[in-house]
Scaffold this motif. Structure first.
Motif, PDB file in Angstrom:
ATOM      1  N   SER A 154       0.941  -1.127  -0.069  1.00  0.00           N
ATOM      2  CA  SER A 154      -0.016  -0.189  -0.063  1.00  0.00           C
ATOM      3  C   SER A 154       0.931   1.143  -0.063  1.00  0.00           C
ATOM      4  CB  SER A 154      -1.001  -0.064   1.146  1.00  0.00           C
ATOM      5  OG  SER A 154      -0.195   0.158   2.481  1.00  0.00           O
ATOM      6  N   TRP A 155       1.959   1.238   0.392  1.00  0.00           N
ATOM      7  CA  TRP A 155       2.878   2.374   0.670  1.00  0.00           C
ATOM      8  C   TRP A 155       3.738   2.359  -0.676  1.00  0.00           C
ATOM      9  CZ3 TRP A 155       5.384   1.614   6.122  1.00  0.00           C
ATOM     10  CH2 TRP A 155       4.376   2.093   7.198  1.00  0.00           C
ATOM     11  N   ASP A 156       3.494   1.636  -1.690  1.00  0.00           N
ATOM     12  CA  ASP A 156       3.985   1.435  -2.964  1.00  0.00           C
ATOM     13  C   ASP A 156       5.778   1.314  -2.905  1.00  0.00           C
ATOM     14  OD1 ASP A 156       3.967   1.326  -5.592  1.00  0.00           O
ATOM     15  OD2 ASP A 156       4.273   3.300  -6.022  1.00  0.00           O
ATOM     16  N   ILE A 157       6.244   0.614  -1.707  1.00  0.00           N
ATOM     17  CA  ILE A 157       7.626   0.047  -1.765  1.00  0.00           C
ATOM     18  C   ILE A 157       8.027  -0.530  -2.955  1.00  0.00           C
ATOM     19  CG2 ILE A 157       9.280  -0.887   0.115  1.00  0.00           C
ATOM     20  CD1 ILE A 157       7.901   1.636   1.104  1.00  0.00           C
ATOM     21  N   ASP A 158       9.227  -0.406  -3.353  1.00  0.00           N
ATOM     22  CA  ASP A 158       9.913  -1.156  -4.380  1.00  0.00           C
ATOM     23  C   ASP A 158       9.717  -2.561  -3.984  1.00  0.00           C
ATOM     24  OD1 ASP A 158      11.670  -1.575  -6.745  1.00  0.00           O
ATOM     25  OD2 ASP A 158      13.265  -2.108  -5.376  1.00  0.00           O
ATOM     26  N   VAL A 159       9.830  -3.515  -4.999  1.00  0.00           N
ATOM     27  CA  VAL A 159       9.491  -4.861  -4.881  1.00  0.00           C
ATOM     28  C   VAL A 159      10.797  -5.619  -4.501  1.00  0.00           C
ATOM     29  CG1 VAL A 159      10.269  -5.539  -7.395  1.00  0.00           C
ATOM     30  CG2 VAL A 159       8.674  -7.191  -5.801  1.00  0.00           C
ATOM     31  N   THR A 160      11.798  -5.144  -4.991  1.00  0.00           N
ATOM     32  CA  THR A 160      13.133  -5.747  -4.395  1.00  0.00           C
ATOM     33  C   THR A 160      13.515  -5.302  -2.655  1.00  0.00           C
ATOM     34  OG1 THR A 160      14.034  -5.400  -6.371  1.00  0.00           O
ATOM     35  CG2 THR A 160      15.558  -5.927  -4.533  1.00  0.00           C
ATOM     36  N   MET A 161      13.144  -4.138  -2.465  1.00  0.00           N
ATOM     37  CA  MET A 161      13.093  -3.659  -0.840  1.00  0.00           C
ATOM     38  C   MET A 161      12.138  -4.541   0.045  1.00  0.00           C
ATOM     39  SD  MET A 161      14.627  -1.972   1.392  1.00  0.00           S
ATOM     40  CE  MET A 161      15.494  -0.653   0.682  1.00  0.00           C
ATOM     41  N   ARG A 162      10.853  -4.488  -0.509  1.00  0.00           N
ATOM     42  CA  ARG A 162       9.731  -5.337   0.087  1.00  0.00           C
ATOM     43  C   ARG A 162      10.301  -6.577   0.440  1.00  0.00           C
ATOM     44  NH1 ARG A 162       5.114  -7.406  -2.002  1.00  0.00           N
ATOM     45  NH2 ARG A 162       5.514  -6.061  -4.184  1.00  0.00           N
ATOM     46  N   LEU A 163      10.606  -7.376  -0.699  1.00  0.00           N
ATOM     47  CA  LEU A 163      11.145  -8.614  -0.497  1.00  0.00           C
ATOM     48  C   LEU A 163      12.087  -8.878   0.537  1.00  0.00           C
ATOM     49  CD1 LEU A 163      11.010 -10.145  -4.331  1.00  0.00           C
ATOM     50  CD2 LEU A 163       9.584 -10.731  -2.374  1.00  0.00           C
ATOM     51  N   ALA A 164      13.206  -7.922   0.378  1.00  0.00           N
ATOM     52  CA  ALA A 164      14.230  -8.053   1.400  1.00  0.00           C
ATOM     53  C   ALA A 164      13.768  -7.778   2.741  1.00  0.00           C
ATOM     54  CB  ALA A 164      15.313  -6.792   0.803  1.00  0.00           C
ATOM     55  N   VAL A 165      12.811  -6.910   3.086  1.00  0.00           N
ATOM     56  CA  VAL A 165      12.215  -6.647   4.424  1.00  0.00           C
ATOM     57  C   VAL A 165      11.567  -7.966   4.899  1.00  0.00           C
ATOM     58  CG1 VAL A 165      10.790  -5.344   5.735  1.00  0.00           C
ATOM     59  CG2 VAL A 165      12.468  -4.345   4.274  1.00  0.00           C
ATOM     60  N   ILE A 166      10.686  -8.324   4.062  1.00  0.00           N
ATOM     61  CA  ILE A 166       9.890  -9.523   4.238  1.00  0.00           C
ATOM     62  C   ILE A 166      10.468 -10.865   4.444  1.00  0.00           C
ATOM     63  CG2 ILE A 166       7.755 -11.137   3.610  1.00  0.00           C
ATOM     64  CD1 ILE A 166       7.230  -8.274   4.279  1.00  0.00           C
ATOM     65  N   VAL A 167      11.842 -11.055   3.695  1.00  0.00           N
ATOM     66  CA  VAL A 167      12.421 -12.336   3.888  1.00  0.00           C
ATOM     67  C   VAL A 167      13.503 -12.078   5.373  1.00  0.00           C
ATOM     68  CG1 VAL A 167      14.421 -13.423   3.062  1.00  0.00           C
ATOM     69  CG2 VAL A 167      12.482 -12.964   1.284  1.00  0.00           C
ATOM     70  N   ALA A 168      13.866 -10.966   5.455  1.00  0.00           N
ATOM     71  CA  ALA A 168      14.519 -10.725   6.837  1.00  0.00           C
ATOM     72  C   ALA A 168      13.677 -11.067   7.820  1.00  0.00           C
ATOM     73  CB  ALA A 168      14.989  -9.411   7.156  1.00  0.00           C
ATOM     74  N   LEU A 169      12.184 -10.405   7.858  1.00  0.00           N
ATOM     75  CA  LEU A 169      11.315 -10.797   9.075  1.00  0.00           C
ATOM     76  C   LEU A 169      11.155 -12.328   9.105  1.00  0.00           C
ATOM     77  CD1 LEU A 169       9.501  -9.802  11.343  1.00  0.00           C
ATOM     78  CD2 LEU A 169       7.837  -9.308   9.302  1.00  0.00           C
ATOM     79  N   PHE A 170      10.921 -13.186   7.913  1.00  0.00           N
ATOM     80  CA  PHE A 170      10.706 -14.540   8.013  1.00  0.00           C
ATOM     81  C   PHE A 170      11.842 -15.120   8.750  1.00  0.00           C
ATOM     82  CE2 PHE A 170       6.981 -14.267   5.240  1.00  0.00           C
ATOM     83  CZ  PHE A 170       6.438 -15.171   5.883  1.00  0.00           C
TER      84      PHE A 170
END
Length: 183
Positions: A154-170
């Motif tokens: 919803s914040w329109d964050i870049d897909v690469t950055m979003r994946l990096a954040v989500i993977v780090a959280l997982f």
């Protein structure tokens, strides 16, 4: 054996749910837009892994109880069923193969668990109880990355950055779970 099933499911399931959730972005990032048709089969196979990986441990029971002949007979019965699922599914393309294979695997898996329970003079509850509790815990753990992913979208964050954040959280969730299990 119940503890092994619980722990392996608890470690594997959040990762599998994350892969399933992020499949569209991962497929495009790794393989490109032309591979978008692979997303649904990838998600189906990912979700199937939640059951298949812990149930694969059941083969150890055949070895420990010296019932390898039963294991061989099981392979002779299950292999044609799996092959038939591919033949049936191919009529509907890769999605059909994924759905047919998943259906056959889950159906056979129920009988495999029952067979192992018979070897142990027990019920199937030892598997289902440990597996289902771990899956429920994992689903609850996956809600946080899922919610964060929706927020970042919803914040329109870049897909690469979003994946990096989500993977780090997982990874953080998996490591904390693993650390808890080692205590």
């Amino acid at each position: 054996m119940g503890q092994i099933i619980f722990e392996s499911t608890l470690i594997i399931t959040p990762a599998v749910l994350g892969i399933c959730m992020l499949a569209p972005e991962l497929i495009v990032l790794v393989f490109g837009e032309k591979w978008m048709a692979a997303v649904l089969p990838f998600q189906i196979f990912s979700l199937l892994a939640i059951y298949q990986l812990p149930s694969a441990r059941l083969g150890l029971i055949f070895l420990v109880t010296r019932q390898t002949g039963v294991m061989a007979r099981w392979a002779f019965v299950s292999t044609p069923v799996i092959l038939l699922s591919f033949i049936i599914g191919v009529q509907w393309g890769i999605e059909g193969v994924a759905i047919a294979y998943a259906t056959a695997s889950l159906g056979l898996g129920v009988w495999r668990v029952r067979g192992v329970a018979g070897l142990l003079d027990g019920s199937v509850a030892f598997f289902w109880k440990n597996w289902s509790v771990a899956v429920l815990c994992s689903l609850l753990m996956a809600l946080i990355p899922f919610g964060l992913n929706q927020l970042l979208i919803s914040w329109d964050i870049d897909v690469t950055m979003r994946l990096a954040v989500i993977v780090a959280l997982f990874v953080a969730i998996a490591l904390s779970t693993y650390g808890y299990l080692m205590i």
